[in-house]
Design a protein around this motif. Structure first.
Motif: not given
Length: 312
Positions: A38-46, A48-58
């Motif tokens: 969860i901690a890593v995911t929250i950090g990545l969400v912030a 990778t906010a500029s990336l497209d949906q496919a990149a965020q899913t990968a």
């Protein structure tokens, strides 16, 4: 708590962990892994906010695999079978012969654990552990491992006796690759229990194990070497090699002496310091060959000695 018993009716001090303690350890490990995820995911969400949906899913899938699948594998490999949950509840993953696990064991346990723990919410693992006589889940069966209790009452653990000084390093050239884990287990447990056996029964068992070990290594037992002393020397050589593989070439061969838990790597709960090794019985020369002793009708006092005194 049940004990493992070898084919020679020698009791094994390793105590298999049962379902309640294993379940609690897994829950603690999962709680830590989910918190990290969860901690890593929250950090990545912030990040990778500029990336497209496919990149965020990968990236999300990659993080899930690395944290919840790869993390436990790396932890068990580096800690020699002791994750955070297992350390908290006094458990440890060992090989079937009692030795420390390696990367391949942790990899098989981790990959199968995805199916029987994560994908089925632990139902398959619980059923397999209840059915198994030693409480093993499918990952343990395929990896050849066993989860055991590492914390035992003081004074209950036995030690593998060291060989006589005149046998130290004598078997450094033996090829031990063909010796199966089951034979190592039988030899180790005979050595820890030989003082409790009848002298004639113990001598016969030592001869049988020494013959099997010599057949596997391709080198006969040297003349004049008692079978029990031969077994102790070969076990010490194997433990020294495992210590060198684990800790490097600077490992001291004597550091391979382990207790019945058989875990020479990582935390060794049953190490006997070399200073506590008792002196050998009699002069440091090989005793007479067993063929020179009287057969049939001889009392147990006339049986040839093992050539060394086990630790008290």
């Amino acid at each position: 708590m049940s004990e493992l018993v070898t084919g020679e009716a020698v009791a094994l001090e390793l105590r298999p962990a049962r379902l309640p303690s294993r379940a609690l350890a897994v829950l603690l490990d999962l709680a830590v892994a989910v918190a990290v995820y969860i901690a890593v995911t929250i950090g990545l969400v912030a990040a990778t906010a500029s990336l497209d949906q496919a990149a965020q899913t990968a990236i999300s899938i990659a993080v899930f695999v690395l944290v919840l699948v790869g993390g436990p594998i790396v932890v068990e490999t580096l800690s020699h079978g002791r994750s955070l949950g297992k350390m908290a509840f006094g458990l440890r993953v060992v090989r079937d012969d009692g030795g420390p696990i390696r990367f391949r064991h942790a990899l098989v346990r981790g990959l199968i654990g995805v199916i029987e723990i994560l994908m089925t919410f632990g139902v398959v693992a619980c059923v397999a552990s209840l059915v198994s006589a030693r409480g093993r889940r499918l990952g343990d069966v395929f990896a050849g491992t066993l989860v055991v209790r590492e914390r035992v009452p003081a004074g209950r653990a036995d030690f593998v006796p060291p060989p006589p000084p005149w046998l130290a390093g004598r078997f450094s050239g033996l090829d031990l690759s063909a010796v199966p884990d089951a034979l190592w287990l039988a030899v180790r447990q005979y050595l820890t229990r030989m003082r409790q056996l009848d002298p004639q029964v113990g001598w016969s068992m030592a001869e049988r194990l020494a013959t099997d070990l010599a057949d596997r290594t391709g080198a006969p037992v040297p003349p004049g070497v008692p079978p029990a002393a031969y077994l102790a020397a070969v076990v010490q050589e194997r433990q020294a090699r495992e210590a060198r593989r684990t800790f490097g070439d600077g490992a001291v061969p004597g550091a391979g002496q382990v207790g019945a838990s058989g875990a020479p790597g990582g935390h060794v709960p049953a190490v006997r310091p070399s200073a506590a090794v008792p002196p050998v019985a009699g002069p440091p020369v090989p005793p007479a060959h067993p063929d020179a002793a009287p057969r049939g009708g001889a009392s147990s006092a006339d049986r040839p000695s093992t050539g060394f005194v086990p630790p008290a």
